[in-house]
Design a protein around this motif. Structure first.
Motif, PDB file in Angstrom:
ATOM      1  N   VAL A   1       8.397 -19.860 -37.596  1.00 48.41           N
ATOM      2  CA  VAL A   1       8.179 -19.161 -36.328  1.00 48.41           C
ATOM      3  C   VAL A   1       9.538 -18.936 -35.677  1.00 48.41           C
ATOM      4  CG1 VAL A   1       7.084 -19.239 -34.063  1.00 48.41           C
ATOM      5  CG2 VAL A   1       5.921 -20.236 -36.054  1.00 48.41           C
ATOM      6  N   GLY A   2       9.868 -17.683 -35.425  1.00 43.56           N
ATOM      7  CA  GLY A   2      11.162 -17.356 -34.844  1.00 43.56           C
ATOM      8  C   GLY A   2      11.025 -16.863 -33.414  1.00 43.56           C
ATOM      9  N   PHE A   3      11.996 -17.215 -32.570  1.00 44.87           N
ATOM     10  CA  PHE A   3      11.988 -16.787 -31.172  1.00 44.87           C
ATOM     11  C   PHE A   3      13.409 -16.814 -30.624  1.00 44.87           C
ATOM     12  CE2 PHE A   3      11.352 -21.337 -31.395  1.00 44.87           C
ATOM     13  CZ  PHE A   3      12.104 -21.872 -30.359  1.00 44.87           C
ATOM     14  N   GLN A   4      13.604 -16.232 -29.454  1.00 45.71           N
ATOM     15  CA  GLN A   4      14.899 -16.236 -28.783  1.00 45.71           C
ATOM     16  C   GLN A   4      14.900 -17.403 -27.801  1.00 45.71           C
ATOM     17  OE1 GLN A   4      15.728 -12.752 -26.472  1.00 45.71           O
ATOM     18  NE2 GLN A   4      17.930 -13.120 -26.383  1.00 45.71           N
ATOM     19  N   SER A   5      15.651 -18.435 -28.104  1.00 41.36           N
ATOM     20  CA  SER A   5      15.599 -19.654 -27.301  1.00 41.36           C
ATOM     21  C   SER A   5      16.564 -19.590 -26.127  1.00 41.36           C
ATOM     22  CB  SER A   5      15.922 -20.876 -28.163  1.00 41.36           C
ATOM     23  OG  SER A   5      17.303 -20.917 -28.469  1.00 41.36           O
ATOM     24  N   SER A   6      16.260 -20.367 -25.098  1.00 41.99           N
ATOM     25  CA  SER A   6      17.148 -20.442 -23.937  1.00 41.99           C
ATOM     26  C   SER A   6      18.439 -21.173 -24.276  1.00 41.99           C
ATOM     27  CB  SER A   6      16.434 -21.149 -22.782  1.00 41.99           C
ATOM     28  OG  SER A   6      16.041 -22.461 -23.167  1.00 41.99           O
ATOM     29  N   ALA A   7      18.394 -22.043 -25.297  1.00 43.27           N
ATOM     30  CA  ALA A   7      19.579 -22.812 -25.669  1.00 43.27           C
ATOM     31  C   ALA A   7      20.569 -21.996 -26.491  1.00 43.27           C
ATOM     32  CB  ALA A   7      19.164 -24.056 -26.453  1.00 43.27           C
ATOM     33  N   ALA A   8      20.075 -21.023 -27.268  1.00 44.81           N
ATOM     34  CA  ALA A   8      20.946 -20.189 -28.107  1.00 44.81           C
ATOM     35  C   ALA A   8      20.451 -18.750 -28.064  1.00 44.81           C
ATOM     36  CB  ALA A   8      20.964 -20.720 -29.537  1.00 44.81           C
ATOM     37  N   PRO A   9      20.561 -18.091 -26.911  1.00 41.62           N
ATOM     38  CA  PRO A   9      19.968 -16.756 -26.751  1.00 41.62           C
ATOM     39  C   PRO A   9      20.674 -15.663 -27.532  1.00 41.62           C
ATOM     40  CG  PRO A   9      21.263 -17.330 -24.821  1.00 41.62           C
ATOM     41  CD  PRO A   9      21.206 -18.557 -25.677  1.00 41.62           C
ATOM     42  N   GLN A  10      21.870 -15.952 -28.069  1.00 38.55           N
ATOM     43  CA  GLN A  10      22.631 -14.925 -28.776  1.00 38.55           C
ATOM     44  C   GLN A  10      22.118 -14.681 -30.189  1.00 38.55           C
ATOM     45  OE1 GLN A  10      23.571 -17.989 -28.219  1.00 38.55           O
ATOM     46  NE2 GLN A  10      24.431 -18.840 -30.108  1.00 38.55           N
ATOM     47  N   THR A  11      21.193 -15.518 -30.660  1.00 36.10           N
ATOM     48  CA  THR A  11      20.677 -15.366 -32.017  1.00 36.10           C
ATOM     49  C   THR A  11      19.216 -15.804 -32.054  1.00 36.10           C
ATOM     50  OG1 THR A  11      21.063 -15.921 -34.347  1.00 36.10           O
ATOM     51  CG2 THR A  11      21.483 -17.660 -32.730  1.00 36.10           C
ATOM     52  N   ILE A  12      18.690 -16.033 -33.243  1.00 35.00           N
ATOM     53  CA  ILE A  12      17.283 -16.396 -33.414  1.00 35.00           C
ATOM     54  C   ILE A  12      17.171 -17.886 -33.706  1.00 35.00           C
ATOM     55  CG2 ILE A  12      15.222 -16.069 -34.842  1.00 35.00           C
ATOM     56  CD1 ILE A  12      16.237 -13.205 -35.365  1.00 35.00           C
ATOM     57  N   THR A  13      16.291 -18.550 -32.997  1.00 38.61           N
ATOM     58  CA  THR A  13      15.934 -19.935 -33.306  1.00 38.61           C
ATOM     59  C   THR A  13      14.642 -19.911 -34.110  1.00 38.61           C
ATOM     60  OG1 THR A  13      16.999 -20.842 -31.343  1.00 38.61           O
ATOM     61  CG2 THR A  13      15.261 -22.170 -32.342  1.00 38.61           C
ATOM     62  N   GLU A  14      14.603 -20.683 -35.177  1.00 32.87           N
ATOM     63  CA  GLU A  14      13.432 -20.685 -36.044  1.00 32.87           C
ATOM     64  C   GLU A  14      12.882 -22.101 -36.181  1.00 32.87           C
ATOM     65  OE1 GLU A  14      12.773 -17.960 -39.677  1.00 32.87           O
ATOM     66  OE2 GLU A  14      13.395 -19.877 -40.524  1.00 32.87           O
ATOM     67  N   ALA A  15      11.593 -22.242 -35.913  1.00 31.95           N
ATOM     68  CA  ALA A  15      10.888 -23.505 -36.137  1.00 31.95           C
ATOM     69  C   ALA A  15      10.192 -23.410 -37.491  1.00 31.95           C
ATOM     70  CB  ALA A  15       9.875 -23.755 -35.033  1.00 31.95           C
ATOM     71  N   SER A  16      10.413 -24.394 -38.346  1.00 29.49           N
ATOM     72  CA  SER A  16       9.788 -24.393 -39.668  1.00 29.49           C
ATOM     73  C   SER A  16       8.929 -25.640 -39.827  1.00 29.49           C
ATOM     74  CB  SER A  16      10.845 -24.328 -40.771  1.00 29.49           C
ATOM     75  OG  SER A  16      11.725 -25.434 -40.691  1.00 29.49           O
ATOM     76  N   TYR A  17       7.851 -25.495 -40.603  1.00 30.01           N
ATOM     77  CA  TYR A  17       6.886 -26.592 -40.749  1.00 30.01           C
ATOM     78  C   TYR A  17       6.519 -26.795 -42.207  1.00 30.01           C
ATOM     79  CZ  TYR A  17       2.458 -29.129 -40.642  1.00 30.01           C
ATOM     80  OH  TYR A  17       1.455 -30.040 -40.864  1.00 30.01           O
ATOM     81  N   ASN A  18       6.484 -28.059 -42.617  1.00 26.54           N
ATOM     82  CA  ASN A  18       5.831 -28.443 -43.862  1.00 26.54           C
ATOM     83  C   ASN A  18       5.134 -29.780 -43.633  1.00 26.54           C
ATOM     84  OD1 ASN A  18       7.629 -30.730 -44.657  1.00 26.54           O
ATOM     85  ND2 ASN A  18       9.161 -29.100 -44.866  1.00 26.54           N
ATOM     86  N   MET A  19       4.244 -30.151 -44.540  1.00 25.80           N
ATOM     87  CA  MET A  19       3.411 -31.334 -44.343  1.00 25.80           C
ATOM     88  C   MET A  19       4.245 -32.617 -44.281  1.00 25.80           C
ATOM     89  SD  MET A  19       0.206 -30.344 -44.135  1.00 25.80           S
ATOM     90  CE  MET A  19      -0.810 -31.733 -44.637  1.00 25.80           C
TER      91      MET A  19
END
Length: 203
Positions: A142-160
């Motif tokens: 899941v990718g989004f523009q975070s407040s901590a690093a707005p100049q690029t994309i922050t991506e949350a990744s998930y596995n079991m």
């Protein structure tokens, strides 16, 4: 996770989408038989699931997802969705009124529940995407523009095994080519990313 109190809405409702004051984004998932689920923010600012199970019919039913047990959605929230196992597992992502990236989690046996909170988005950002790959277990991104690093994309990744982990995407080595990207012109484009992302809907 807590159980959702989603309430079924009557079929054939025609006045779904806002026509003034704010806009909405839409995300959809389907199985191989064409059973379709659509997710959108209604004119009452709530997020709904539209169910269409007959590819030859325009008849649908609605289910409100943002109930009292779910964090309220920000007006104009982007929406992203993924599904696997023939729609037995669905995940929907949106941005809350306090700019949190929030997950709805659906399972065939458990119904809709409040999922994980993945991070804090930049205020008024319209950037959000979700991808999944299922082999023996789901792998989510899941990718989004975070407040901590707005100049690029922050991506949350998930596995079991590891659960959710966040990372910030950086300009650098192209792994597929095995070499460092040296195009400074492309690198310079990243300085405009906040402005670009604020005007794009990435779902």
């Amino acid at each position: 996770m807590s159980n959702s109190e989603a309430v079924s809405q009557s079929p054939n409702m025609s006045d779904l989408l806002p026509t003034d004051l704010f806009w909405t984004t839409i995300a959809g998932v389907q199985n191989e038989d064409g059973n379709f689920r659509v997710y959108f923010q209604n004119e009452d600012y709530q997020i709904y699931e539209m169910t269409l199970n007959d590819t030859k019919s325009t008849i649908y039913t609605l289910l409100k997802l943002t109930t009292s047990t779910m964090p309220a959605a920000r007006i104009d929230t982007p929406i992203a969705a993924v599904a696997w196992k023939n729609l037995q597992q669905i995940r929907v992502y949106y941005i809350t009124v306090d700019n949190r990236v929030q997950e709805f989690a659906y399972s065939k046996n458990g119904g809709w529940q409040k999922g994980s909170t993945l991070g804090t988005a930049l205020e008024n950002s319209t950037c959000l995407y979700a991808q999944d790959r299922f082999t023996t277990e789901p792998l989510l991104r899941v990718g989004f523009q975070s407040s901590a690093a707005p100049q690029t994309i922050t991506e949350a990744s998930y596995n079991m095994k590891d659960g959710w982990k966040n990372r910030v995407l950086e300009f650098g080595t192209d792994v597929s080519m095995g070499s460092h990207v040296k195009d400074t012109g492309m690198r310079d484009q990243f300085q405009y990313l906040p402005q670009m992302l604020s005007t794009l809907y990435m779902v």
